[in-house]
Design a protein around this motif. Structure first.
Motif, PDB file in Angstrom:
ATOM      1  N   ILE A  43       0.855  -1.188   0.000  1.00  0.00           N
ATOM      2  CA  ILE A  43       0.000   0.000   0.000  1.00  0.00           C
ATOM      3  C   ILE A  43       0.890   1.236   0.000  1.00  0.00           C
ATOM      4  N   VAL A  44       0.684   2.083  -0.986  1.00  0.00           N
ATOM      5  CA  VAL A  44       1.482   3.301  -1.123  1.00  0.00           C
ATOM      6  C   VAL A  44       0.565   4.473  -1.422  1.00  0.00           C
ATOM      7  N   ASP A  45       1.149   5.672  -1.396  1.00  0.00           N
ATOM      8  CA  ASP A  45       0.369   6.844  -1.766  1.00  0.00           C
ATOM      9  C   ASP A  45       0.254   6.931  -3.288  1.00  0.00           C
ATOM     10  N   PRO A  51       4.222   2.290  -9.335  1.00  0.00           N
ATOM     11  CA  PRO A  51       3.850   1.202 -10.267  1.00  0.00           C
ATOM     12  C   PRO A  51       4.976   0.748 -11.184  1.00  0.00           C
ATOM     13  N   PRO A  52       5.715   1.673 -11.851  1.00  0.00           N
ATOM     14  CA  PRO A  52       6.806   1.179 -12.695  1.00  0.00           C
ATOM     15  C   PRO A  52       7.919   0.491 -11.904  1.00  0.00           C
ATOM     16  N   ALA A  53       8.198   0.985 -10.695  1.00  0.00           N
ATOM     17  CA  ALA A  53       9.243   0.376  -9.869  1.00  0.00           C
ATOM     18  C   ALA A  53       8.838  -1.043  -9.462  1.00  0.00           C
ATOM     19  N   ILE A  54       7.588  -1.217  -9.056  1.00  0.00           N
ATOM     20  CA  ILE A  54       7.113  -2.535  -8.639  1.00  0.00           C
ATOM     21  C   ILE A  54       7.036  -3.485  -9.835  1.00  0.00           C
ATOM     22  N   ASN A  55       6.586  -2.988 -10.976  1.00  0.00           N
ATOM     23  CA  ASN A  55       6.550  -3.826 -12.186  1.00  0.00           C
ATOM     24  C   ASN A  55       7.951  -4.291 -12.574  1.00  0.00           C
ATOM     25  N   GLU A  56       8.929  -3.408 -12.441  1.00  0.00           N
ATOM     26  CA  GLU A  56      10.311  -3.780 -12.759  1.00  0.00           C
ATOM     27  C   GLU A  56      10.826  -4.848 -11.797  1.00  0.00           C
ATOM     28  N   LEU A  57      10.492  -4.715 -10.511  1.00  0.00           N
ATOM     29  CA  LEU A  57      10.900  -5.728  -9.534  1.00  0.00           C
ATOM     30  C   LEU A  57      10.228  -7.068  -9.819  1.00  0.00           C
ATOM     31  N   LYS A  58       8.979  -7.030 -10.265  1.00  0.00           N
ATOM     32  CA  LYS A  58       8.284  -8.267 -10.631  1.00  0.00           C
ATOM     33  C   LYS A  58       8.927  -8.891 -11.871  1.00  0.00           C
ATOM     34  N   ASN A  59       9.268  -8.074 -12.860  1.00  0.00           N
ATOM     35  CA  ASN A  59       9.908  -8.584 -14.081  1.00  0.00           C
ATOM     36  C   ASN A  59      11.287  -9.161 -13.803  1.00  0.00           C
ATOM     37  N   ASN A  68       0.013  -7.599  -4.909  1.00  0.00           N
ATOM     38  CA  ASN A  68      -0.846  -6.510  -5.371  1.00  0.00           C
ATOM     39  C   ASN A  68      -0.320  -5.163  -4.915  1.00  0.00           C
ATOM     40  N   LEU A  69      -0.522  -4.158  -5.750  1.00  0.00           N
ATOM     41  CA  LEU A  69      -0.183  -2.775  -5.412  1.00  0.00           C
ATOM     42  C   LEU A  69      -1.482  -2.018  -5.241  1.00  0.00           C
ATOM     43  N   ARG A  70      -1.631  -1.350  -4.106  1.00  0.00           N
ATOM     44  CA  ARG A  70      -2.819  -0.525  -3.870  1.00  0.00           C
ATOM     45  C   ARG A  70      -2.367   0.904  -3.651  1.00  0.00           C
ATOM     46  N   GLN A  71      -2.739   1.764  -4.574  1.00  0.00           N
ATOM     47  CA  GLN A  71      -2.421   3.188  -4.457  1.00  0.00           C
ATOM     48  C   GLN A  71      -3.669   3.931  -4.027  1.00  0.00           C
ATOM     49  N   ILE A  72      -3.883   3.956  -2.728  1.00  0.00           N
ATOM     50  CA  ILE A  72      -5.060   4.609  -2.178  1.00  0.00           C
ATOM     51  C   ILE A  72      -4.594   5.570  -1.098  1.00  0.00           C
ATOM     52  N   LYS A  73      -4.928   6.823  -1.291  1.00  0.00           N
ATOM     53  CA  LYS A  73      -4.464   7.879  -0.405  1.00  0.00           C
ATOM     54  C   LYS A  73      -4.750   7.591   1.066  1.00  0.00           C
ATOM     55  N   TYR A  74      -5.969   7.167   1.383  1.00  0.00           N
ATOM     56  CA  TYR A  74      -6.357   7.046   2.780  1.00  0.00           C
ATOM     57  C   TYR A  74      -5.877   5.768   3.453  1.00  0.00           C
ATOM     58  N   LEU A  75      -5.541   4.731   2.695  1.00  0.00           N
ATOM     59  CA  LEU A  75      -4.984   3.531   3.310  1.00  0.00           C
ATOM     60  C   LEU A  75      -3.547   3.756   3.758  1.00  0.00           C
ATOM     61  N   ASN A  76      -2.938   4.808   3.269  1.00  0.00           N
ATOM     62  CA  ASN A  76      -1.568   5.131   3.618  1.00  0.00           C
ATOM     63  C   ASN A  76      -1.506   6.019   4.866  1.00  0.00           C
ATOM     64  N   ASN A  77      -2.635   6.250   5.531  1.00  0.00           N
ATOM     65  CA  ASN A  77      -2.671   7.161   6.673  1.00  0.00           C
ATOM     66  C   ASN A  77      -1.817   6.705   7.849  1.00  0.00           C
ATOM     67  N   ILE A  78      -1.611   5.397   8.015  1.00  0.00           N
ATOM     68  CA  ILE A  78      -0.755   4.911   9.109  1.00  0.00           C
ATOM     69  C   ILE A  78       0.640   5.500   8.957  1.00  0.00           C
ATOM     70  N   VAL A  79       1.131   5.506   7.723  1.00  0.00           N
ATOM     71  CA  VAL A  79       2.459   6.064   7.459  1.00  0.00           C
ATOM     72  C   VAL A  79       2.466   7.550   7.753  1.00  0.00           C
ATOM     73  N   GLU A  80       1.456   8.259   7.269  1.00  0.00           N
ATOM     74  CA  GLU A  80       1.398   9.703   7.470  1.00  0.00           C
ATOM     75  C   GLU A  80       1.275  10.053   8.953  1.00  0.00           C
ATOM     76  N   GLN A  81       0.533   9.263   9.711  1.00  0.00           N
ATOM     77  CA  GLN A  81       0.409   9.504  11.145  1.00  0.00           C
ATOM     78  C   GLN A  81       1.758   9.348  11.832  1.00  0.00           C
ATOM     79  N   ASP A  82       2.527   8.363  11.403  1.00  0.00           N
ATOM     80  CA  ASP A  82       3.827   8.127  12.002  1.00  0.00           C
ATOM     81  C   ASP A  82       4.798   9.260  11.672  1.00  0.00           C
TER      82      ASP A  82
END
Length: 142
Positions: A43-45, A51-59, A68-82
């Motif tokens: 989960i990232v912002d 996405p290209p970095a993760i695709n390259e690592l998969k390749n 799976n990659l989830r780019q959802i602003k609000y799921l990343n709130n744990i990181v932002e809170q920290d």
């Protein structure tokens, strides 16, 4: 910064730019650590570099295709809170003289935060374990 499902810090890295190269370097560092396991979901912002970095690592087979990659602003709130604790300490400092100084200072703050959250098991073993832990985090040759 990377976390496990319990909200514990897995890894952190400060870079001058949020580019594909920096994202790939961070993910390789986090995935290559001995104490980390391969994630099911990352989960990232909304940064377009992920996405290209993760695709390259998969390749390159450094990351399984089923991650799976989830780019959802609000799921990343744990990181932002920290980050709030870091911002609270850094803001009164009025900035840094250099990027090198920023890296060293923020690493120190992060390490103290990890210790405070009880994420460091090796500190209870012996003084040598504490020295090795600190050297590893600050990438100091022993």
């Amino acid at each position: 910064m990377k976390y496990n499902p319990n909200g514990n810090t897995i890894d952190f890295m400060l870079s001058a730019k949020r580019s594909k190269k920096a994202a790939k370097r961070f993910l390789k560092k986090a995935l290559g650590s001995k104490h980390n396991q391969i994630p099911r979901v990352i989960i990232v912002d909304k940064n377009p570099a992920y996405p290209p970095a993760i695709n390259e690592l998969k390749n390159n087979r450094m990351l399984p295709q089923n991650v799976n990659l989830r780019q959802i602003k609000y799921l990343n709130n744990i990181v932002e809170q920290d980050h709030r604790s870091i911002k609270r300490i850094v803001c009164p400092m009025l900035g840094f003289q250099s990027f090198s100084t920023a890296i060293k200072t923020i690493k120190g703050i992060e390490i103290m935060h990890m210790i405070k959250k009880g994420q460091v098991d090796t500190l209870n073993q012996c003084v040598r374990a504490e020295v090795n832990f600190t050297n590893q985090l600050f990438e100091i040759a022993a």
